[in-house]
Scaffold this motif. Structure first.
Motif, PDB file in Angstrom:
ATOM      1  N   PHE A   6       0.828  -1.201   0.000  1.00  0.00           N
ATOM      2  CA  PHE A   6       0.000   0.000   0.000  1.00  0.00           C
ATOM      3  C   PHE A   6       0.867   1.259   0.000  1.00  0.00           C
ATOM      4  CE2 PHE A   6      -3.904  -2.054   2.179  1.00  0.00           C
ATOM      5  CZ  PHE A   6      -4.352  -2.514   0.957  1.00  0.00           C
ATOM      6  N   LEU A   7       1.894   1.269   0.821  1.00  0.00           N
ATOM      7  CA  LEU A   7       2.765   2.443   0.889  1.00  0.00           C
ATOM      8  C   LEU A   7       3.475   2.690  -0.437  1.00  0.00           C
ATOM      9  CD1 LEU A   7       4.342   2.082   4.430  1.00  0.00           C
ATOM     10  CD2 LEU A   7       2.699   3.792   3.666  1.00  0.00           C
ATOM     11  N   ILE A   8       3.939   1.634  -1.063  1.00  0.00           N
ATOM     12  CA  ILE A   8       4.608   1.782  -2.361  1.00  0.00           C
ATOM     13  C   ILE A   8       3.614   2.283  -3.403  1.00  0.00           C
ATOM     14  CG2 ILE A   8       5.683   0.500  -4.251  1.00  0.00           C
ATOM     15  CD1 ILE A   8       7.043  -1.213  -2.074  1.00  0.00           C
ATOM     16  N   ARG A   9       2.412   1.716  -3.413  1.00  0.00           N
ATOM     17  CA  ARG A   9       1.392   2.121  -4.379  1.00  0.00           C
ATOM     18  C   ARG A   9       1.027   3.594  -4.202  1.00  0.00           C
ATOM     19  NH1 ARG A   9      -2.390  -1.709  -3.482  1.00  0.00           N
ATOM     20  NH2 ARG A   9      -1.233  -3.091  -4.815  1.00  0.00           N
ATOM     21  N   VAL A  10       0.844   4.036  -2.967  1.00  0.00           N
ATOM     22  CA  VAL A  10       0.511   5.430  -2.707  1.00  0.00           C
ATOM     23  C   VAL A  10       1.678   6.330  -3.095  1.00  0.00           C
ATOM     24  CG1 VAL A  10       0.047   7.090  -0.868  1.00  0.00           C
ATOM     25  CG2 VAL A  10      -1.208   4.947  -0.941  1.00  0.00           C
ATOM     26  N   GLY A  11       2.893   5.908  -2.794  1.00  0.00           N
ATOM     27  CA  GLY A  11       4.069   6.700  -3.156  1.00  0.00           C
ATOM     28  C   GLY A  11       4.222   6.864  -4.656  1.00  0.00           C
ATOM     29  N   VAL A  12       4.018   5.794  -5.402  1.00  0.00           N
ATOM     30  CA  VAL A  12       4.108   5.873  -6.864  1.00  0.00           C
ATOM     31  C   VAL A  12       3.006   6.777  -7.415  1.00  0.00           C
ATOM     32  CG1 VAL A  12       3.842   4.513  -8.983  1.00  0.00           C
ATOM     33  CG2 VAL A  12       5.303   3.680  -7.142  1.00  0.00           C
ATOM     34  N   THR A  13       1.817   6.671  -6.830  1.00  0.00           N
ATOM     35  CA  THR A  13       0.713   7.523  -7.269  1.00  0.00           C
ATOM     36  C   THR A  13       1.015   8.988  -7.020  1.00  0.00           C
ATOM     37  OG1 THR A  13      -0.841   5.747  -6.785  1.00  0.00           O
ATOM     38  CG2 THR A  13      -1.753   7.955  -7.009  1.00  0.00           C
ATOM     39  N   LEU A  14       1.525   9.298  -5.841  1.00  0.00           N
ATOM     40  CA  LEU A  14       1.864  10.683  -5.532  1.00  0.00           C
ATOM     41  C   LEU A  14       2.974  11.199  -6.434  1.00  0.00           C
ATOM     42  CD1 LEU A  14       1.726  10.674  -1.629  1.00  0.00           C
ATOM     43  CD2 LEU A  14       0.159  11.813  -3.200  1.00  0.00           C
ATOM     44  N   LEU A  15       3.946  10.366  -6.705  1.00  0.00           N
ATOM     45  CA  LEU A  15       5.029  10.757  -7.607  1.00  0.00           C
ATOM     46  C   LEU A  15       4.488  11.023  -9.012  1.00  0.00           C
ATOM     47  CD1 LEU A  15       8.118  11.103  -7.792  1.00  0.00           C
ATOM     48  CD2 LEU A  15       8.215   8.719  -8.513  1.00  0.00           C
ATOM     49  N   GLY A  16       3.622  10.149  -9.484  1.00  0.00           N
ATOM     50  CA  GLY A  16       3.019  10.340 -10.798  1.00  0.00           C
ATOM     51  C   GLY A  16       2.179  11.600 -10.873  1.00  0.00           C
ATOM     52  N   GLU A  17       1.379  11.850  -9.845  1.00  0.00           N
ATOM     53  CA  GLU A  17       0.568  13.070  -9.812  1.00  0.00           C
ATOM     54  C   GLU A  17       1.453  14.312  -9.758  1.00  0.00           C
ATOM     55  OE1 GLU A  17      -2.775  13.613  -9.952  1.00  0.00           O
ATOM     56  OE2 GLU A  17      -3.272  11.494 -10.162  1.00  0.00           O
ATOM     57  N   GLY A  18       2.553  14.220  -9.043  1.00  0.00           N
ATOM     58  CA  GLY A  18       3.477  15.354  -8.971  1.00  0.00           C
ATOM     59  C   GLY A  18       4.140  15.661 -10.300  1.00  0.00           C
ATOM     60  N   LEU A  19       4.282  14.645 -11.151  1.00  0.00           N
ATOM     61  CA  LEU A  19       4.876  14.825 -12.474  1.00  0.00           C
ATOM     62  C   LEU A  19       3.805  15.059 -13.542  1.00  0.00           C
ATOM     63  CD1 LEU A  19       7.558  12.007 -12.277  1.00  0.00           C
ATOM     64  CD2 LEU A  19       7.932  14.473 -12.089  1.00  0.00           C
ATOM     65  N   ASP A  20       2.584  15.411 -13.109  1.00  0.00           N
ATOM     66  CA  ASP A  20       1.451  15.701 -13.999  1.00  0.00           C
ATOM     67  C   ASP A  20       1.037  14.510 -14.844  1.00  0.00           C
ATOM     68  OD1 ASP A  20       1.120  18.277 -13.089  1.00  0.00           O
ATOM     69  OD2 ASP A  20       2.529  19.104 -14.550  1.00  0.00           O
ATOM     70  N   PHE A  21       1.200  13.306 -14.318  1.00  0.00           N
ATOM     71  CA  PHE A  21       0.727  12.096 -14.977  1.00  0.00           C
ATOM     72  C   PHE A  21      -0.522  11.651 -14.237  1.00  0.00           C
ATOM     73  CE2 PHE A  21       0.720   7.441 -15.533  1.00  0.00           C
ATOM     74  CZ  PHE A  21       0.652   7.398 -16.917  1.00  0.00           C
ATOM     75  N   HIS A  22      -1.679  11.796 -14.888  1.00  0.00           N
ATOM     76  CA  HIS A  22      -2.945  11.491 -14.221  1.00  0.00           C
ATOM     77  C   HIS A  22      -3.179   9.984 -14.158  1.00  0.00           C
ATOM     78  CE1 HIS A  22      -6.971  11.908 -12.754  1.00  0.00           C
ATOM     79  NE2 HIS A  22      -7.404  11.147 -13.746  1.00  0.00           N
ATOM     80  N   ILE A  23      -3.412   9.496 -12.944  1.00  0.00           N
ATOM     81  CA  ILE A  23      -3.735   8.087 -12.721  1.00  0.00           C
ATOM     82  C   ILE A  23      -5.168   8.049 -12.188  1.00  0.00           C
ATOM     83  CG2 ILE A  23      -3.145   5.996 -11.458  1.00  0.00           C
ATOM     84  CD1 ILE A  23      -0.303   7.222 -11.159  1.00  0.00           C
ATOM     85  N   PRO A  24      -6.083   7.399 -12.915  1.00  0.00           N
ATOM     86  CA  PRO A  24      -7.479   7.337 -12.430  1.00  0.00           C
ATOM     87  C   PRO A  24      -7.553   6.675 -11.054  1.00  0.00           C
ATOM     88  CG  PRO A  24      -7.340   6.599 -14.700  1.00  0.00           C
ATOM     89  CD  PRO A  24      -5.930   6.753 -14.205  1.00  0.00           C
ATOM     90  N   LYS A  25      -8.309   7.277 -10.166  1.00  0.00           N
ATOM     91  CA  LYS A  25      -8.411   6.772  -8.793  1.00  0.00           C
ATOM     92  C   LYS A  25      -9.077   5.402  -8.739  1.00  0.00           C
ATOM     93  CE  LYS A  25      -6.627  10.459  -7.091  1.00  0.00           C
ATOM     94  NZ  LYS A  25      -5.241  10.534  -7.405  1.00  0.00           N
ATOM     95  N   GLY A  26      -9.949   5.111  -9.697  1.00  0.00           N
ATOM     96  CA  GLY A  26     -10.613   3.811  -9.725  1.00  0.00           C
ATOM     97  C   GLY A  26      -9.628   2.664  -9.837  1.00  0.00           C
TER      98      GLY A  26
END
Length: 54
Positions: A6-26
């Motif tokens: 979970f921590l890795i998944r959230v970290g990758v998501t935050l990193l992607g969002e910070g780089l303006d790469f949209h990841i659908p929350k679903g």
């Protein structure tokens, strides 16, 4: 192990969002729910096998 995933998944998501790469929350929620379901099955099967050994 599940908490680390979970921590890795959230970290990758935050990193992607910070780089303006949209990841659908679903996708993220589905992956977390699937992981949780697999872990619950794992726990049940482990507890049943311990009962069989005794």
């Amino acid at each position: 192990m599940l908490a680390l995933a979970f921590l890795i998944r959230v970290g990758v998501t935050l990193l992607g969002e910070g780089l303006d790469f949209h990841i659908p929350k679903g996708y993220i929620y589905f992956a977390m729910a699937f992981s949780m379901g697999v872990e619950m099955l794992n726990i049940r099967l482990r507890s049943r096998s311990k009962k069989d050994i005794r």
